[in-house]
Scaffold this motif. Sequence first.
Motif, PDB file in Angstrom:
ATOM      1  N   ILE A  50       2.100   1.074   3.166  1.00  0.00           N
ATOM      2  CA  ILE A  50       0.926   1.697   2.546  1.00  0.00           C
ATOM      3  C   ILE A  50       0.655   3.066   3.158  1.00  0.00           C
ATOM      4  O   ILE A  50       0.383   4.045   2.444  1.00  0.00           O
ATOM      5  CB  ILE A  50      -0.304   0.776   2.688  1.00  0.00           C
ATOM      6  N   ASN A  51       0.750   3.151   4.480  1.00  0.00           N
ATOM      7  CA  ASN A  51       0.487   4.422   5.162  1.00  0.00           C
ATOM      8  C   ASN A  51       1.495   5.498   4.769  1.00  0.00           C
ATOM      9  O   ASN A  51       1.123   6.661   4.558  1.00  0.00           O
ATOM     10  CB  ASN A  51       0.507   4.217   6.678  1.00  0.00           C
ATOM     11  N   THR A  79      -8.246   3.217   5.062  1.00  0.00           N
ATOM     12  CA  THR A  79      -8.054   1.895   5.660  1.00  0.00           C
ATOM     13  C   THR A  79      -9.377   1.269   6.064  1.00  0.00           C
ATOM     14  O   THR A  79      -9.624   0.078   5.823  1.00  0.00           O
ATOM     15  CB  THR A  79      -7.127   2.005   6.882  1.00  0.00           C
ATOM     16  N   MET A  80     -10.261   2.058   6.659  1.00  0.00           N
ATOM     17  CA  MET A  80     -11.550   1.524   7.117  1.00  0.00           C
ATOM     18  C   MET A  80     -12.406   1.075   5.945  1.00  0.00           C
ATOM     19  O   MET A  80     -13.008  -0.010   5.970  1.00  0.00           O
ATOM     20  CB  MET A  80     -12.286   2.597   7.925  1.00  0.00           C
ATOM     21  N   ASN A  85     -14.598  -3.212   2.457  1.00  0.00           N
ATOM     22  CA  ASN A  85     -14.824  -3.680   1.087  1.00  0.00           C
ATOM     23  C   ASN A  85     -14.263  -5.081   0.876  1.00  0.00           C
ATOM     24  O   ASN A  85     -14.916  -5.934   0.266  1.00  0.00           O
ATOM     25  CB  ASN A  85     -14.180  -2.714   0.083  1.00  0.00           C
ATOM     26  N   VAL A  86     -13.032  -5.303   1.355  1.00  0.00           N
ATOM     27  CA  VAL A  86     -12.394  -6.603   1.157  1.00  0.00           C
ATOM     28  C   VAL A  86     -13.074  -7.677   2.001  1.00  0.00           C
ATOM     29  O   VAL A  86     -13.292  -8.811   1.538  1.00  0.00           O
ATOM     30  CB  VAL A  86     -10.890  -6.511   1.487  1.00  0.00           C
ATOM     31  N   SER A 210     -11.984   2.634  -2.370  1.00  0.00           N
ATOM     32  CA  SER A 210     -11.530   3.243  -1.114  1.00  0.00           C
ATOM     33  C   SER A 210     -10.492   4.327  -1.384  1.00  0.00           C
ATOM     34  O   SER A 210     -10.483   5.383  -0.730  1.00  0.00           O
ATOM     35  CB  SER A 210     -10.952   2.169  -0.196  1.00  0.00           C
ATOM     36  N   TYR A 211      -9.637   4.095  -2.375  1.00  0.00           N
ATOM     37  CA  TYR A 211      -8.635   5.107  -2.745  1.00  0.00           C
ATOM     38  C   TYR A 211      -9.307   6.348  -3.346  1.00  0.00           C
ATOM     39  O   TYR A 211      -8.932   7.476  -3.016  1.00  0.00           O
ATOM     40  CB  TYR A 211      -7.656   4.493  -3.738  1.00  0.00           C
ATOM     41  N   VAL A 212     -10.299   6.140  -4.204  1.00  0.00           N
ATOM     42  CA  VAL A 212     -11.021   7.271  -4.819  1.00  0.00           C
ATOM     43  C   VAL A 212     -11.727   8.099  -3.755  1.00  0.00           C
ATOM     44  O   VAL A 212     -11.692   9.337  -3.778  1.00  0.00           O
ATOM     45  CB  VAL A 212     -12.019   6.748  -5.874  1.00  0.00           C
TER      46      VAL A 212
END
Length: 225
Positions: A50-51, A79-80, A85-86, A210-212
């Motif tokens: 992912i990174n 990531t944070m 969120n999850v 989180s991506y946005v």
Amino acid sequence: MMTNLFSVFDPSSSIFNSSVNWISTMLGMLILPSAFWLIPTRLSTTFTLINSTLHKEFKTLLGETSMKGSTFIFISVFTMIMFNNVMGLFPYIFTSSSHLAFTLTLALPLWLSFMIYGWINHTQHMFAHLVPQGTPPVLMPFMVCIETISNVIRPGTLAVRLAANMIAGHLLMTLLGNTGPSLTYSILSLLLMTQIALLMLESAVAMIQSYVFAVLSTLYSSEVN
């Protein structure tokens, strides 16, 4: 200042006369030692993949002239936020990302540092951003006002977008869950299927938001260079 409009839905837990709700934000520290194992685990391999993917994408957004390692601050923010969120989808875990105290703490320093760096080092470039290319001379004063306002409200929109999206799904799941004891068995099975579908939707929203947040922060950073 009220940091959450739906504070009544938050669990009230306290030890030694102090709230421990926000400790859930630091639960990610428990999985850090697995990154130092001699043989990589599946979890660390997934995070590495992912990174590297995010690094390539953010590097494209920032441009080739960006400083080396500048993408890692946005990967850390992603990531944070995604972790919080999850984690908020699990029972009895406090969702810190649904509060403006959390989202503004991330958005405001990022935006402020971009603005200070841009106006000090690239003043002419920042002034040029206030007037889009091809604007008629008559509309230039209005465009400066509009661009200034849109620039100033950026940290607010970043923070409110994340908090509102997390509040909306959790609030709907809470309200539906509270109606369970008063329903018949036939309707209860339908409610369970609805709750499972909402949980899957909220899992997608947790990753997308989180991506946005990270992508918009990257775009705001690329404008000042």
